[in-house]
Scaffold this motif. Structure first.
Motif, PDB file in Angstrom:
ATOM      1  N   ASP A 109      11.216  -4.686  -3.289  1.00  0.00           N
ATOM      2  CA  ASP A 109      10.038  -4.061  -2.676  1.00  0.00           C
ATOM      3  C   ASP A 109      10.383  -2.784  -1.920  1.00  0.00           C
ATOM      4  O   ASP A 109       9.489  -2.117  -1.395  1.00  0.00           O
ATOM      5  CB  ASP A 109       9.378  -5.037  -1.688  1.00  0.00           C
ATOM      6  CG  ASP A 109       8.930  -6.320  -2.354  1.00  0.00           C
ATOM      7  OD1 ASP A 109       8.276  -6.235  -3.414  1.00  0.00           O
ATOM      8  OD2 ASP A 109       9.253  -7.409  -1.827  1.00  0.00           O
ATOM      9  N   VAL A 110      11.671  -2.465  -1.832  1.00  0.00           N
ATOM     10  CA  VAL A 110      12.150  -1.371  -0.990  1.00  0.00           C
ATOM     11  C   VAL A 110      12.733  -0.265  -1.857  1.00  0.00           C
ATOM     12  O   VAL A 110      13.452  -0.529  -2.809  1.00  0.00           O
ATOM     13  CB  VAL A 110      13.219  -1.915   0.000  1.00  0.00           C
ATOM     14  CG1 VAL A 110      13.875  -0.808   0.778  1.00  0.00           C
ATOM     15  CG2 VAL A 110      12.604  -2.946   0.937  1.00  0.00           C
ATOM     16  N   ASN A 111      12.412   0.988  -1.512  1.00  0.00           N
ATOM     17  CA  ASN A 111      12.969   2.136  -2.235  1.00  0.00           C
ATOM     18  C   ASN A 111      14.267   2.631  -1.624  1.00  0.00           C
ATOM     19  O   ASN A 111      15.150   3.123  -2.330  1.00  0.00           O
ATOM     20  CB  ASN A 111      11.973   3.298  -2.250  1.00  0.00           C
ATOM     21  CG  ASN A 111      10.652   2.902  -2.854  1.00  0.00           C
ATOM     22  OD1 ASN A 111       9.704   2.612  -2.130  1.00  0.00           O
ATOM     23  ND2 ASN A 111      10.579   2.844  -4.173  1.00  0.00           N
ATOM     24  N   LEU A 129      21.187  -2.542  -7.466  1.00  0.00           N
ATOM     25  CA  LEU A 129      19.834  -3.023  -7.770  1.00  0.00           C
ATOM     26  C   LEU A 129      18.800  -1.899  -7.769  1.00  0.00           C
ATOM     27  O   LEU A 129      17.608  -2.131  -7.906  1.00  0.00           O
ATOM     28  CB  LEU A 129      19.426  -4.099  -6.751  1.00  0.00           C
ATOM     29  CG  LEU A 129      20.301  -5.348  -6.721  1.00  0.00           C
ATOM     30  CD1 LEU A 129      19.928  -6.236  -5.540  1.00  0.00           C
ATOM     31  CD2 LEU A 129      20.171  -6.120  -8.038  1.00  0.00           C
ATOM     32  N   GLY A 130      19.264  -0.663  -7.575  1.00  0.00           N
ATOM     33  CA  GLY A 130      18.371   0.488  -7.630  1.00  0.00           C
ATOM     34  C   GLY A 130      17.785   0.910  -6.287  1.00  0.00           C
ATOM     35  O   GLY A 130      16.893   1.752  -6.241  1.00  0.00           O
ATOM     36  N   VAL A 131      18.297   0.351  -5.194  1.00  0.00           N
ATOM     37  CA  VAL A 131      17.827   0.731  -3.870  1.00  0.00           C
ATOM     38  C   VAL A 131      18.778   1.769  -3.307  1.00  0.00           C
ATOM     39  O   VAL A 131      19.991   1.566  -3.248  1.00  0.00           O
ATOM     40  CB  VAL A 131      17.771  -0.497  -2.909  1.00  0.00           C
ATOM     41  CG1 VAL A 131      17.334  -0.077  -1.517  1.00  0.00           C
ATOM     42  CG2 VAL A 131      16.860  -1.566  -3.471  1.00  0.00           C
ATOM     43  N   LYS A 132      18.225   2.915  -2.905  1.00  0.00           N
ATOM     44  CA  LYS A 132      19.054   3.975  -2.330  1.00  0.00           C
ATOM     45  C   LYS A 132      19.479   3.562  -0.922  1.00  0.00           C
ATOM     46  O   LYS A 132      18.683   3.056  -0.138  1.00  0.00           O
ATOM     47  CB  LYS A 132      18.254   5.267  -2.281  1.00  0.00           C
ATOM     48  CG  LYS A 132      19.028   6.451  -1.771  1.00  0.00           C
ATOM     49  CD  LYS A 132      18.187   7.706  -1.822  1.00  0.00           C
ATOM     50  CE  LYS A 132      18.989   8.892  -1.309  1.00  0.00           C
ATOM     51  NZ  LYS A 132      18.213  10.124  -1.365  1.00  0.00           N
ATOM     52  N   LYS A 137       0.795  -1.226   0.000  1.00  0.00           N
ATOM     53  CA  LYS A 137       0.000   0.000   0.000  1.00  0.00           C
ATOM     54  C   LYS A 137       0.830   1.280   0.000  1.00  0.00           C
ATOM     55  O   LYS A 137       0.308   2.358  -0.267  1.00  0.00           O
ATOM     56  CB  LYS A 137      -0.933   0.016   1.225  1.00  0.00           C
ATOM     57  CG  LYS A 137      -2.017  -1.034   1.205  1.00  0.00           C
ATOM     58  CD  LYS A 137      -3.050  -0.771   0.123  1.00  0.00           C
ATOM     59  CE  LYS A 137      -3.876   0.429   0.470  1.00  0.00           C
ATOM     60  NZ  LYS A 137      -5.041   0.641  -0.356  1.00  0.00           N
ATOM     61  N   ALA A 138       2.115   1.181   0.298  1.00  0.00           N
ATOM     62  CA  ALA A 138       2.946   2.379   0.459  1.00  0.00           C
ATOM     63  C   ALA A 138       3.512   2.885  -0.862  1.00  0.00           C
ATOM     64  O   ALA A 138       3.910   2.100  -1.717  1.00  0.00           O
ATOM     65  CB  ALA A 138       4.086   2.086   1.431  1.00  0.00           C
ATOM     66  N   ASP A 139       3.553   4.215  -1.001  1.00  0.00           N
ATOM     67  CA  ASP A 139       4.200   4.841  -2.160  1.00  0.00           C
ATOM     68  C   ASP A 139       5.718   4.732  -2.054  1.00  0.00           C
ATOM     69  O   ASP A 139       6.408   4.564  -3.049  1.00  0.00           O
ATOM     70  CB  ASP A 139       3.826   6.324  -2.247  1.00  0.00           C
ATOM     71  CG  ASP A 139       2.342   6.544  -2.478  1.00  0.00           C
ATOM     72  OD1 ASP A 139       1.675   5.645  -3.043  1.00  0.00           O
ATOM     73  OD2 ASP A 139       1.837   7.613  -2.079  1.00  0.00           O
ATOM     74  N   LEU A 140       6.239   4.850  -0.828  1.00  0.00           N
ATOM     75  CA  LEU A 140       7.678   4.818  -0.577  1.00  0.00           C
ATOM     76  C   LEU A 140       7.929   3.888   0.603  1.00  0.00           C
ATOM     77  O   LEU A 140       7.286   4.030   1.641  1.00  0.00           O
ATOM     78  CB  LEU A 140       8.190   6.232  -0.244  1.00  0.00           C
ATOM     79  CG  LEU A 140       9.655   6.363   0.154  1.00  0.00           C
ATOM     80  CD1 LEU A 140      10.560   6.120  -1.046  1.00  0.00           C
ATOM     81  CD2 LEU A 140       9.922   7.744   0.745  1.00  0.00           C
TER      82      LEU A 140
END
Length: 192
Positions: free
Chosen positions: A166-168, A187-190, A140-143
């Motif tokens: 699944d993690v930003n 992998l694109g995760v900050k 449900k989370a945007d971030l």
């Protein structure tokens, strides 16, 4: 006697940890003012709740200690998810909790894990019911911000609830392996 033992286990996990305080302070800087935040149950997220400025946040949580911590501030609004209460960590779980989440619009989910398996990129926890709630929130989370201290790396617990995809953003401590940070960022995760 059992209640005293359960309470003591929460107190032990809340013992001051420089790494968890460091993570909490860094994580607070990335949360937008006046936003809707879900704060997961855990000692690191409780430190995050303490460090959160007294602003007009709408905080949703399934953790009694997080709700109580935020309620000590003047401006935030708090929604505590209903459900079955787990004695070992004072969080709510179950169908009522998940049904509540279905109707929420979460801007930022501040999550934590009991373990992180670096070979698979899986975040884990110790109970199926807790994993179900975490999965529902993440969907449900945007971030999604994962707070993870270095002691959790390769700590295996039974239930996976999320993967790096699944993690930003991950907020980690200074002892976190540089090589692992680089692999995760590729992998694109900050990483903060």
């Amino acid at each position: 006697m059992e209640r005293i033992v359960s309470s003591l286990s929460v107190i032990r996990r809340m013992s001051v940890s420089a790494e968890k305080l460091e993570i909490a302070d860094k994580a607070v800087s990335i949360v937008e003012p006046s936003s809707c935040i879900f704060i997961d149950g855990g000692s690191t997220t409780t430190y995050f709740a303490r460090a959160l400025p007294d602003e007009n946040y709408y905080v949703i949580t399934n953790a009694l200690i997080v709700a109580e911590t935020i309620l000590r501030k003047q401006k935030p609004t708090v929604a505590l998810l209903g459900g079955d209460l787990k004695k070992n960590n004072f969080i709510t779980v179950g169908k009522s909790c998940i049904d509540f989440i279905k109707d929420l619009n979460i801007q930022t989910a501040v999550m934590t894990a009991t373990g992180f398996i670096k070979d698979t990129g899986n975040f884990t926890c110790g109970s199926q019911s807790e994993a179900e709630v975490k999965r529902s929130v993440i969907k449900k989370a945007d971030l999604v911000i994962m707070l993870l201290d270095s002691s959790k790396v390769n700590k295996k617990t039974p239930y996976s609830f999320a993967n790096l995809t699944d993690v930003n953003c991950m907020v980690v401590d200074k002892n976190f392996s540089k090589e692992l940070k680089n692999n995760i960022e590729s992998l694109g995760v900050k990483i903060i």
